[in-house]
Design a protein around this motif. Structure first.
Motif, PDB file in Angstrom:
ATOM      1  N   UNK A  37       0.763  -1.228   0.048  1.00  0.00           N
ATOM      2  CA  UNK A  37      -0.083  -0.050   0.065  1.00  0.00           C
ATOM      3  C   UNK A  37       0.881   1.328  -0.162  1.00  0.00           C
ATOM      4  N   UNK A  38       0.314   2.443  -0.403  1.00  0.00           N
ATOM      5  CA  UNK A  38       1.057   3.669  -0.324  1.00  0.00           C
ATOM      6  C   UNK A  38       0.150   4.716   0.301  1.00  0.00           C
ATOM      7  N   UNK A  39       0.938   5.568   1.067  1.00  0.00           N
ATOM      8  CA  UNK A  39       0.088   6.799   1.314  1.00  0.00           C
ATOM      9  C   UNK A  39       0.904   8.012   1.322  1.00  0.00           C
ATOM     10  N   UNK A  40       0.334   8.884   0.523  1.00  0.00           N
ATOM     11  CA  UNK A  40       0.983  10.273   0.137  1.00  0.00           C
ATOM     12  C   UNK A  40       0.433  11.082   1.104  1.00  0.00           C
ATOM     13  N   UNK A  90       5.045   9.394  -5.645  1.00  0.00           N
ATOM     14  CA  UNK A  90       5.724   9.702  -4.419  1.00  0.00           C
ATOM     15  C   UNK A  90       4.958   9.370  -3.135  1.00  0.00           C
ATOM     16  N   UNK A  91       5.336   8.848  -2.082  1.00  0.00           N
ATOM     17  CA  UNK A  91       4.300   8.270  -1.009  1.00  0.00           C
ATOM     18  C   UNK A  91       5.292   7.643  -0.185  1.00  0.00           C
ATOM     19  N   UNK A  92       4.639   7.201   0.964  1.00  0.00           N
ATOM     20  CA  UNK A  92       5.416   6.197   1.896  1.00  0.00           C
ATOM     21  C   UNK A  92       4.595   4.986   1.492  1.00  0.00           C
ATOM     22  N   UNK A  93       5.616   3.832   1.107  1.00  0.00           N
ATOM     23  CA  UNK A  93       4.992   2.614   0.715  1.00  0.00           C
ATOM     24  C   UNK A  93       5.105   1.498   1.958  1.00  0.00           C
ATOM     25  N   UNK A  94       4.037   0.896   2.279  1.00  0.00           N
ATOM     26  CA  UNK A  94       3.808  -0.116   3.289  1.00  0.00           C
ATOM     27  C   UNK A  94       3.581  -1.364   2.834  1.00  0.00           C
ATOM     28  N   UNK A  95       4.381  -2.353   3.383  1.00  0.00           N
ATOM     29  CA  UNK A  95       4.199  -3.644   3.123  1.00  0.00           C
ATOM     30  C   UNK A  95       3.037  -4.174   3.860  1.00  0.00           C
ATOM     31  N   UNK A  96       2.328  -4.993   3.493  1.00  0.00           N
ATOM     32  CA  UNK A  96       1.084  -5.408   4.214  1.00  0.00           C
ATOM     33  C   UNK A  96       1.348  -7.057   4.106  1.00  0.00           C
ATOM     34  N   UNK A  97       0.704  -7.612   5.227  1.00  0.00           N
ATOM     35  CA  UNK A  97       0.382  -9.166   5.276  1.00  0.00           C
ATOM     36  C   UNK A  97      -0.943  -9.263   5.681  1.00  0.00           C
ATOM     37  N   UNK A  98      -1.994 -10.215   4.975  1.00  0.00           N
ATOM     38  CA  UNK A  98      -3.241 -10.444   5.208  1.00  0.00           C
ATOM     39  C   UNK A  98      -3.682 -11.787   5.854  1.00  0.00           C
TER      40      UNK A  98
END
Length: 116
Positions: A37-40, A90-98
């Motif tokens: 995921x990412x969050x700008x 451009x953003x902070x990218x987050x690894x996710x695990x479901x």
């Protein structure tokens, strides 16, 4: 519990490439999918790409054809190859695990900046 450690962010010029990596440890057997995921700034966190244990993938429309997600099940690692990067990536990218049940696990985040 699942722990996620990301690497690979940084500064890149428009049109450039980066590869993000995320290594998972802990209760890996509980996971059904891993992704990014990412969050700008000023925006909500959004799905970039996800891959299930069965290999099915889901991409945001904005990255289709430019980003590729892959997993190395033996290394419990998920990758995001990002090509033809744009300033709007451009953003902070987050690894996710479901997991099969419960909330998504998150990595600590890695900054990706696309700028000339």
């Amino acid at each position: 519990q699942v722990q996620l450690v990301e690497s690979g962010g940084g500064l890149v010029h428009p049109g450039g490439s980066l590869r993000l990596s995320c290594a998972a440890s802990g209760s890996i057997f509980r996971l059904t999918a891993m992704g990014w995921y990412r969050q700008a700034p000023g925006k909500q966190r959004e799905l970039v790409a996800e891959m299930t244990n069965g290999g099915n993938t889901n991409y945001a429309d904005s990255v289709k054809g430019r980003f590729t997600i892959s997993r190395d099940r033996a290394k419990n690692t998920v990758y995001l190859q990002m090509n033809v990067l744009k300033p709007e990536d451009t953003a902070v990218y987050y690894c996710s695990a479901r997991p099969t049940m419960g909330n998504i696990y998150w990595g600590q985040g890695t900054q990706v900046t696309v700028s000339s």
